[in-house]
Scaffold this motif. Structure first.
Motif, PDB file in Angstrom:
ATOM      1  N   PRO A  12       0.827  -1.204   0.000  1.00 40.84           N
ATOM      2  CA  PRO A  12       0.000   0.000   0.000  1.00 40.84           C
ATOM      3  C   PRO A  12       0.870   1.266   0.000  1.00 40.84           C
ATOM      4  N   ARG A  13       0.322   2.328  -0.559  1.00 42.76           N
ATOM      5  CA  ARG A  13       1.080   3.577  -0.705  1.00 42.76           C
ATOM      6  C   ARG A  13       1.638   4.077   0.623  1.00 42.76           C
ATOM      7  N   HIS A  14       0.871   4.032   1.705  1.00 48.97           N
ATOM      8  CA  HIS A  14       1.364   4.572   2.981  1.00 48.97           C
ATOM      9  C   HIS A  14       2.627   3.836   3.444  1.00 48.97           C
ATOM     10  N   GLN A  15       2.697   2.525   3.208  1.00 50.33           N
ATOM     11  CA  GLN A  15       3.893   1.773   3.589  1.00 50.33           C
ATOM     12  C   GLN A  15       5.080   2.144   2.701  1.00 50.33           C
ATOM     13  N   VAL A  16       4.837   2.261   1.404  1.00 47.93           N
ATOM     14  CA  VAL A  16       5.913   2.634   0.466  1.00 47.93           C
ATOM     15  C   VAL A  16       6.486   3.993   0.839  1.00 47.93           C
ATOM     16  N   VAL A  17       5.611   4.952   1.081  1.00 54.05           N
ATOM     17  CA  VAL A  17       6.055   6.309   1.414  1.00 54.05           C
ATOM     18  C   VAL A  17       6.808   6.324   2.738  1.00 54.05           C
ATOM     19  N   ASP A  18       6.330   5.588   3.734  1.00 51.58           N
ATOM     20  CA  ASP A  18       7.032   5.524   5.023  1.00 51.58           C
ATOM     21  C   ASP A  18       8.448   4.984   4.855  1.00 51.58           C
ATOM     22  N   LEU A  19       8.603   3.946   4.038  1.00 52.61           N
ATOM     23  CA  LEU A  19       9.930   3.382   3.795  1.00 52.61           C
ATOM     24  C   LEU A  19      10.808   4.346   2.997  1.00 52.61           C
ATOM     25  N   PHE A  20      10.221   5.000   2.009  1.00 51.49           N
ATOM     26  CA  PHE A  20      10.965   5.899   1.128  1.00 51.49           C
ATOM     27  C   PHE A  20      11.484   7.127   1.868  1.00 51.49           C
ATOM     28  N   LYS A  21      10.661   7.714   2.709  1.00 57.11           N
ATOM     29  CA  LYS A  21      11.040   8.973   3.357  1.00 57.11           C
ATOM     30  C   LYS A  21      11.986   8.789   4.546  1.00 57.11           C
ATOM     31  N   GLU A  23      15.287   8.192   5.994  1.00 60.08           N
ATOM     32  CA  GLU A  23      16.678   8.205   5.524  1.00 60.08           C
ATOM     33  C   GLU A  23      17.505   7.044   6.057  1.00 60.08           C
ATOM     34  N   GLU A  24      17.104   6.455   7.166  1.00 60.25           N
ATOM     35  CA  GLU A  24      17.815   5.297   7.700  1.00 60.25           C
ATOM     36  C   GLU A  24      17.742   4.107   6.734  1.00 60.25           C
ATOM     37  N   ASN A  25      16.745   4.094   5.876  1.00 60.91           N
ATOM     38  CA  ASN A  25      16.578   3.000   4.915  1.00 60.91           C
ATOM     39  C   ASN A  25      17.426   3.154   3.663  1.00 60.91           C
ATOM     40  N   MET A  26      17.970   4.338   3.418  1.00 55.86           N
ATOM     41  CA  MET A  26      18.708   4.581   2.170  1.00 55.86           C
ATOM     42  C   MET A  26      19.852   3.596   1.982  1.00 55.86           C
ATOM     43  N   LYS A  27      20.513   3.221   3.055  1.00 57.21           N
ATOM     44  CA  LYS A  27      21.651   2.292   2.952  1.00 57.21           C
ATOM     45  C   LYS A  27      21.228   0.912   2.452  1.00 57.21           C
ATOM     46  N   PHE A  28      19.931   0.594   2.587  1.00 56.38           N
ATOM     47  CA  PHE A  28      19.446  -0.711   2.168  1.00 56.38           C
ATOM     48  C   PHE A  28      19.096  -0.783   0.683  1.00 56.38           C
ATOM     49  N   TRP A  29      18.868   0.381   0.039  1.00 56.75           N
ATOM     50  CA  TRP A  29      18.460   0.347  -1.369  1.00 56.75           C
ATOM     51  C   TRP A  29      19.270   1.255  -2.284  1.00 56.75           C
ATOM     52  N   GLN A  30      20.203   2.014  -1.734  1.00 54.42           N
ATOM     53  CA  GLN A  30      21.067   2.851  -2.573  1.00 54.42           C
ATOM     54  C   GLN A  30      22.509   2.383  -2.422  1.00 54.42           C
ATOM     55  N   LYS A  31      22.976   1.663  -3.430  1.00 59.74           N
ATOM     56  CA  LYS A  31      24.339   1.139  -3.403  1.00 59.74           C
ATOM     57  C   LYS A  31      25.337   2.277  -3.209  1.00 59.74           C
ATOM     58  N   GLY A  32      26.267   2.064  -2.299  1.00 59.08           N
ATOM     59  CA  GLY A  32      27.322   3.038  -2.064  1.00 59.08           C
ATOM     60  C   GLY A  32      26.969   4.143  -1.080  1.00 59.08           C
ATOM     61  N   ALA A  75       3.496  12.981  -3.473  1.00 60.53           N
ATOM     62  CA  ALA A  75       4.678  13.406  -4.237  1.00 60.53           C
ATOM     63  C   ALA A  75       5.770  13.969  -3.340  1.00 60.53           C
ATOM     64  N   ILE A  76       6.993  13.810  -3.811  1.00 62.46           N
ATOM     65  CA  ILE A  76       8.160  14.497  -3.246  1.00 62.46           C
ATOM     66  C   ILE A  76       9.078  14.836  -4.412  1.00 62.46           C
ATOM     67  N   HIS A  77       9.461  16.089  -4.483  1.00 65.20           N
ATOM     68  CA  HIS A  77      10.362  16.554  -5.535  1.00 65.20           C
ATOM     69  C   HIS A  77      11.679  16.958  -4.885  1.00 65.20           C
ATOM     70  N   LEU A  78      12.759  16.607  -5.566  1.00 66.15           N
ATOM     71  CA  LEU A  78      14.103  16.825  -5.034  1.00 66.15           C
ATOM     72  C   LEU A  78      15.014  17.362  -6.130  1.00 66.15           C
ATOM     73  N   THR A  79      16.054  18.064  -5.720  1.00 65.79           N
ATOM     74  CA  THR A  79      17.141  18.364  -6.642  1.00 65.79           C
ATOM     75  C   THR A  79      18.416  17.798  -6.035  1.00 65.79           C
ATOM     76  N   PHE A  80      19.327  17.404  -6.922  1.00 63.42           N
ATOM     77  CA  PHE A  80      20.629  16.883  -6.512  1.00 63.42           C
ATOM     78  C   PHE A  80      21.689  17.648  -7.286  1.00 63.42           C
ATOM     79  N   ASP A  81      22.619  18.231  -6.567  1.00 61.65           N
ATOM     80  CA  ASP A  81      23.664  19.041  -7.176  1.00 61.65           C
ATOM     81  C   ASP A  81      25.020  18.426  -6.835  1.00 61.65           C
TER      82      ASP A  81
END
Length: 149
Positions: A12-21, A23-32, A75-81
């Motif tokens: 469900p969307r609420h679970q996806v968004v909770d996991l996505f937002k 930051e402690e989870n980033m190490k589990f899905w973003q290599k490096g 939605a969440i919009h981001l920029t990366f510089d």
């Protein structure tokens, strides 16, 4: 360079968004991924500016992330510089009739210096990397699979 990618996540969307937002989870899905340091604003809120650090092979990559729009769960919009690369990313989370979530990611890259050549010669590499992150997030969200295993 612009492209849009999407992936269906069997949650469900609420679970996806909770996991996505989270930051402690980033190490589990973003290599490096190494860490995230708040530079300005309020953590996790629109206007927040953070430094992201990654180790890719033997290279250390740092970039500045800014949350430009926060309208969760939709939605969440981001920029990366980063050095010679500027990425505008619009992420949308749609509820599907089957109870799953469709994550849509619209990306625009602007290059300078040497990266202009890389963007021109290898545009598929950026799209492939973006989709790899999406697939890794899906595996983490659905099955608890970490890129660190």
């Amino acid at each position: 360079m612009e492209y849009t990618l999407d992936i269906e996540i069997k949650l469900p969307r609420h679970q996806v968004v909770d996991l996505f937002k989270n930051e402690e989870n980033m190490k589990f899905w973003q290599k490096g991924f190494v860490n995230m340091t708040l530079l300005n604003g309020q953590k996790g809120k629109a206007g927040a500016v953070s430094k992201l650090t990654y180790i890719m092979g033997k290279r250390k990559i740092e970039m500045v992330e800014t949350i430009t729009l926060l309208d969760l769960p939709a939605a969440i919009h981001l920029t990366f510089d980063a050095k010679n690369i500027y990425n505008i990313q619009e992420n949308y989370f749609e509820e599907l009739v089957n109870g799953h979530t469709k994550w849509i990611s619209k990306n625009e890259f602007k290059f300078s210096g040497f990266m202009k050549i890389m963007g021109f010669l290898m545009p598929g590499a950026f799209k492939k990397q973006s989709y790899s992150y999406m697939k890794d997030f899906k595996a983490f969200a659905e099955n608890g699979k970490s890129v660190n295993n």
